[in-house]
Each structure stands twice: as C-alpha cells, then as structure tokens.
Design a protein around this motif. Sequence first.
Motif, PDB file in Angstrom:
ATOM      1  N   PHE A 119      -7.873  -8.684  -2.163  1.00  0.00           N
ATOM      2  CA  PHE A 119      -7.244  -8.023  -0.965  1.00  0.00           C
ATOM      3  C   PHE A 119      -7.276  -8.885   0.135  1.00  0.00           C
ATOM      4  CE2 PHE A 119      -7.290  -4.899   2.215  1.00  0.00           C
ATOM      5  CZ  PHE A 119      -5.908  -4.590   2.377  1.00  0.00           C
ATOM      6  N   VAL A 182      -2.430  -3.684  -3.819  1.00  0.00           N
ATOM      7  CA  VAL A 182      -3.008  -2.467  -3.579  1.00  0.00           C
ATOM      8  C   VAL A 182      -2.109  -1.312  -3.933  1.00  0.00           C
ATOM      9  CG1 VAL A 182      -3.923  -1.062  -1.927  1.00  0.00           C
ATOM     10  CG2 VAL A 182      -4.714  -3.272  -2.177  1.00  0.00           C
ATOM     11  N   ILE A 183      -0.872  -1.548  -3.371  1.00  0.00           N
ATOM     12  CA  ILE A 183       0.265  -0.459  -3.888  1.00  0.00           C
ATOM     13  C   ILE A 183       0.586  -0.445  -5.174  1.00  0.00           C
ATOM     14  CG2 ILE A 183       2.668   0.210  -3.528  1.00  0.00           C
ATOM     15  CD1 ILE A 183       2.173  -1.190  -0.398  1.00  0.00           C
ATOM     16  N   ALA A 186      -2.310   1.099  -7.321  1.00  0.00           N
ATOM     17  CA  ALA A 186      -2.419   2.804  -6.981  1.00  0.00           C
ATOM     18  C   ALA A 186      -1.316   3.188  -8.004  1.00  0.00           C
ATOM     19  CB  ALA A 186      -2.070   3.169  -5.521  1.00  0.00           C
ATOM     20  N   VAL A 221       8.261   1.068  -7.538  1.00  0.00           N
ATOM     21  CA  VAL A 221       7.360   0.298  -6.514  1.00  0.00           C
ATOM     22  C   VAL A 221       7.564  -1.090  -6.684  1.00  0.00           C
ATOM     23  CG1 VAL A 221       5.051  -0.013  -5.970  1.00  0.00           C
ATOM     24  CG2 VAL A 221       5.500   2.257  -6.829  1.00  0.00           C
ATOM     25  N   PHE A 224      10.395  -1.265  -4.071  1.00  0.00           N
ATOM     26  CA  PHE A 224      10.050  -1.024  -2.661  1.00  0.00           C
ATOM     27  C   PHE A 224       9.199  -2.531  -2.313  1.00  0.00           C
ATOM     28  CE2 PHE A 224       6.125  -0.243  -0.120  1.00  0.00           C
ATOM     29  CZ  PHE A 224       6.779   0.374   1.006  1.00  0.00           C
ATOM     30  N   ASN A 225       8.496  -2.995  -3.225  1.00  0.00           N
ATOM     31  CA  ASN A 225       7.822  -4.262  -2.587  1.00  0.00           C
ATOM     32  C   ASN A 225       8.744  -5.433  -2.439  1.00  0.00           C
ATOM     33  OD1 ASN A 225       5.163  -3.332  -2.080  1.00  0.00           O
ATOM     34  ND2 ASN A 225       4.454  -3.610  -4.203  1.00  0.00           N
TER      35      ASN A 225
ATOM     36  N   PHE B 289      -9.398   2.607   3.480  1.00  0.00           N
ATOM     37  CA  PHE B 289      -8.424   1.456   3.990  1.00  0.00           C
ATOM     38  C   PHE B 289      -7.382   1.056   2.662  1.00  0.00           C
ATOM     39  CE2 PHE B 289      -7.547  -2.742   5.629  1.00  0.00           C
ATOM     40  CZ  PHE B 289      -8.350  -2.563   6.774  1.00  0.00           C
ATOM     41  N   ILE B 290      -7.775   0.972   1.598  1.00  0.00           N
ATOM     42  CA  ILE B 290      -7.024   0.873   0.605  1.00  0.00           C
ATOM     43  C   ILE B 290      -6.195   1.944   0.134  1.00  0.00           C
ATOM     44  CG2 ILE B 290      -7.132   0.375  -2.193  1.00  0.00           C
ATOM     45  CD1 ILE B 290      -9.094  -1.730  -1.648  1.00  0.00           C
ATOM     46  N   ILE B 293      -3.357   2.110   2.689  1.00  0.00           N
ATOM     47  CA  ILE B 293      -2.201   1.179   2.179  1.00  0.00           C
ATOM     48  C   ILE B 293      -1.288   1.475   1.006  1.00  0.00           C
ATOM     49  CG2 ILE B 293      -1.393  -1.264   1.504  1.00  0.00           C
ATOM     50  CD1 ILE B 293      -3.708  -2.248   3.591  1.00  0.00           C
ATOM     51  N   SER B 294      -2.124   1.936   0.017  1.00  0.00           N
ATOM     52  CA  SER B 294      -1.386   2.517  -1.220  1.00  0.00           C
ATOM     53  C   SER B 294      -0.346   3.382  -0.857  1.00  0.00           C
ATOM     54  CB  SER B 294      -2.421   3.086  -2.143  1.00  0.00           C
ATOM     55  OG  SER B 294      -3.503   2.190  -2.353  1.00  0.00           O
ATOM     56  N   SER B 296       1.536   3.751   1.726  1.00  0.00           N
ATOM     57  CA  SER B 296       2.985   3.320   1.902  1.00  0.00           C
ATOM     58  C   SER B 296       4.005   3.124   0.682  1.00  0.00           C
ATOM     59  CB  SER B 296       2.714   1.998   2.721  1.00  0.00           C
ATOM     60  OG  SER B 296       2.384   1.002   2.047  1.00  0.00           O
ATOM     61  N   GLY B 297       3.351   2.856  -0.477  1.00  0.00           N
ATOM     62  CA  GLY B 297       4.156   2.355  -1.763  1.00  0.00           C
ATOM     63  C   GLY B 297       4.648   3.517  -2.570  1.00  0.00           C
ATOM     64  N   LEU B 298       3.898   4.700  -2.187  1.00  0.00           N
ATOM     65  CA  LEU B 298       3.929   5.974  -3.141  1.00  0.00           C
ATOM     66  C   LEU B 298       5.444   6.476  -2.927  1.00  0.00           C
ATOM     67  CD1 LEU B 298       0.354   7.503  -3.482  1.00  0.00           C
ATOM     68  CD2 LEU B 298       1.486   6.035  -4.931  1.00  0.00           C
TER      69      LEU B 298
END
Lengths: 303, 300
Positions: A119, A182-183, A186, A221, A224-225, B289-290, B293-294, B296-298
């Motif tokens: 990261f 990281v997205i 998650a 996702v 999105f990315n 932090f992580i 950022i996560s 924003s994608g959810l």
Amino acid sequence: MAVVSSRWPRLSRMQRHDLFYGVLFASPWLIGFVLWTVYPIISSLYYSFTRYDLLQPPQFIGLTNYINLTTDDDFFLVIQNTLWWVVLSSPIGVASAFLMAVLLNSRIIARSAFRAIFFFPSIVPIIVVSSVWAFVLNIQYGAINATLRALELPTIPFLSNPTVVKPTLLLIHMWMQGGAMVIFLATLQEVPRELYEAATMDGAGSWSRFWSITLPMCSPVILFNMVMAFIGGFQNFALPWLLTQGGPNRSTEFFAVFLYRNAFQYLRMGKASALAWILFIVIVIFTVMLFRSSARWVYYRSE
Amino acid sequence: MAAEALTGDTTTRRRRAIHPAEIAGTIVRYILLIGLALTFLLPFYWMASSAMKDDNQVFTVPPRWIPNPAYVGNFLSAWQVQDFNLFTFNTVVKYAIPSTIGTVLSSALVAYSFSRIRWPGRDLLFAICLATMMIPFQVRLVPLFIIFKDLDWINTYLPLVVPAFFGNAFFIFMLRQFFRSIPTELSEAAVIDGANEFQVLVRIILPLARPALTVVALFAFMDAWNDYLGPLIYINNEPEWTLALAIQRMGRAMTEVGASANAYPYLMAVSTIVTMPILLIFFFAQRSFIEGISLSGLKG
C-alpha cells in the motif's frame, strides 16, 4: 380533524426549520460549488472560444482553437500517447491491484506487513516517487543498470528510449496501486464465507471458486476502480512531467502534460481551455461507455 | 454442533494440507508475496541507502548496496543545500495546517446537513457533489488560475487554502457515511433538551465522529504535504516554495553541467526525510487509514 389541522402548521414549521439549517450547513459546499466548479466550468467553455495570453483581454475567435487542433500534428501525437496509456494502464493497474488483494486475502502469515508494503507507495509524495525512480532506473549508476553492467548484460534504457519509457511508466504505475488494492481487499473480505463453503461441498476447486464466486462478487468494485483508473489515466500529469518532461522524443507527452505546457509555458489559455473541454467530453463518453458495458459483466447482489 | 463443525473443519484442513497441489500453491503464493514485497521495497531501500553514500559510492559498478562508510551526516548537510527549514515551514504552517483546518470544519458541517437534516433537494445536491469528483481538474485549472490572478493571489497560499474552507467532496462523502451510522435517538434527545442544530453537531456528533474526523484530518494534511501541482501553478517565488518545489529544483540542478558534489546522495537524503512524516502517519494510523480508503469503494 383538530389534531391533523393543528399538526400541519407545526410540521411545516419543522420543515422550514430543517430547510433553513440544511441549506445553512451545506452553504460552504453550495457556495464553493458555484465559485470553484460551476463558474470555472462555464468560463472555461468561454475561454475555449477565445485567444487569451493573460496579458491582453480574451479575444473571441469562435471555434478557431478547436479547428486548429484538427490539423495539429502535436495534438494527434498526444492523443495517441494518451490512448496508449489509458487503454493499457487502466486494466493493468486494476488487474494488478486485484491480484495483490487476492494474494493478501488468502491464508498467509504477516498479512498486515505485506499489505502495508504494497500500500505504502501510493501515499508517498509524487516528487519523491519521481526522484527515487529516476535514480533507480538511471542508465549508468541506477540500482538495476549498474547490476546489469556488473553482470556484463546489456543495460535497459528505461527512461531514455522512446519505446521503453511508456512500459517503464506502466511498471511504476503498477507499483502505486495501493488505493485500489485496499478497496479490493475490503470487498473480498465482504464475500460471504458460506458461498465458498457451499461451492467446496459441491466439489468446486479453487480455480472455479475464483471464477464463479470471487470475480462476480467483486465485479461492481472492478467497475468502480476501472472508472477511477480511466479518469485518472486521462489526467496523468505529475509522474511524466517530473520523470521525463514528456520525453524522450515526446513519447510521454500525454494530454495533461500538453495542456499544462500550452497553458503555463506558452500562455495559450484559450487553446488550453479547448483541450480541457475535449478531455472532459472524452472522459464523459468513456465513463458512459464503461457503465453501459457493465450491464453485461457486472453482477449486482440483490438484497 | 460447534464441536462437530470444528472437527469437520480440522479434518478437511488436515486432509487438504497433505494434498501436494495445495503445498505447491502455498509455496508459489509465498514466493510471489515475498518477491513482490522485495520489489516494492527496492526503491525505498535504494533511496535510504544512497542517502548515506558519497559520490565515490554512488557512481559504482556493481552498485554498492550497503554504504560503507555510511555518511549519516548527509541528512543534515542535504537539508542545508537549500533553505529546507523555510520550505518545511511554508508547507506545514502556510499550507497543510490551514487547509486541513478548513477541510475538516467545512466538510463536517456539510456532511451534517447531507446526513442528519432532512430538506428538499438534499439528495440531489449530494449526488451532484459526488459527481463533481469525476470532473477532470484541467477543466477548472485555467479559469481558477485566472480568478486567483485577478485577485492578486499568485505567489501566496490563498489559492491553495481558501478553497479548502468550502468542503471537499470526498471527505463530505466519508463523513456523511459515518454520521449516518450515529443513532438518531441521541440527537433527538438533545433537541428535546433544547439544543439547536449547531449544538447537536458540536456536542453530540463531532465527539462521536472523532475517529472519522481524525482520518479526514490526516488525509487532508497528507494531500497538502504531498501536493505538487497546486504549488507548481500558484507558487513561483522561491521564498514561498513548498518542499515539493524545492526537491524538484534539486533534481533538475543535478542534471545540469557543473552539478555540485554529492548531488545524488543529497537528493535521496531530502527525499527520505520528506517521506518520514508520511511513514509515521501511516504507521500509527494504519487501520483507520485503510478503512477510510476502503469506504470509497464500497458504494461502487
């Protein structure tokens, strides 16, 4: 009846209260939206129809800026460079972010250490990224080429050869995918365990579990990315500007670099505004196309 | 039930562990992970180790991986090549701190309106707010420069700081998500006790949202610390430079004829120093932090 009629005025007073405070509290953004977004967008469109060098007032010249671009060889070179970059860097960046996330999501020790390492490059100042990579990739004494020379192998002209430099930027781009990774991570952790367990019981191997569960569950996702990568890819500026200044032989002269040059080196604000509007429209078209195509490959869980 | 599941789980795991393909998979996975991690770290190692070399050790074939002797004093000497104390002061005091304060205050206020007050047009405006993130910055670049030039703000930090007080779409989104998760009963109770919206925000919501506000503040600070394009456009005057602009000049001077001795080590030393605050912030706030950022994608 009496209750209803006495409640209505109270409710509307509440509504007025809410509207007042709602707008009041949102006013920083509302005012900022007009000042820093709406007005600049409209005036950018106006400037794109003018010749404007900041010294003399803008002079209306209609579509001349746009028409001139159709015969501008530099412009077409820049378009080619930018399309090369967007078409390759977006899927490659997203794919590498996804693969890193999948690796991190498997059963491993020291996951958080690996995650931190993958990261971190994405939050390092871009000026440091460019200074350090310029040295690592230096043709004479960089870490890689000095090693190659010691082994009497041919050196790699990472930054000095027009055909090698774009793939070099791609490599650095892949190194900076921490945010998207990281997205993805998650999202992977949100995939219900039961799905994998059920599939395993049905005899699915890890490969088919990946294709029929992981990928579909992550597809929103991925979209999105991809959208973010496309938008970012069209605007790629700091790294090529700092690392190669658009060279060698203008092979990394991307759209945003070209636009910056026109605006702040040649003071052609009108032409730069026309370029900005072309960029804007291209980004909107690409994004819409991506969303249109997504109906075919994005799986939305119905809840 | 639980014991059954547990034993079932361990037997399958044991059975799978024997499977040669599984072992091969694990080995491949670790080779990939470790190989990637080393590749990712290489530039940082090269930066930090080169920072402690002198010209004799920098220009060698094969490369010298461990500086010997290690010139730790390079960090101090490099910092004096230009007035880096001044550039740090500019970056932090004139840019990062005021813009962070502005961003946190305004974004929290707007996020409160978008999440906890119901008013007509709210959701449409929030959607527009999100959509502004898609607008390429180049469209606003030229007009904003002209606005700030007409205001005589070039070579000051006002173009970088003042807009921060008008909310940031991404942070508004982040804080809105967080504010929505706070139970309405809490603010309703405060309203019954006679609190107005502003008091609800300050006394109830903000204390509960401390973790989210911290993340926003850290992000905003880092954005300013890392920013290159903003200072590049608005700050030309050397005494007003940020660290990024000073490092850029250091890098350019290095390639010019008659570059000074130890130019490479010094550039790497300054780069290392400038990376340290980011590393520290990341180290101490990694989790929040992580998560930030996560988030924003959810919605994607």
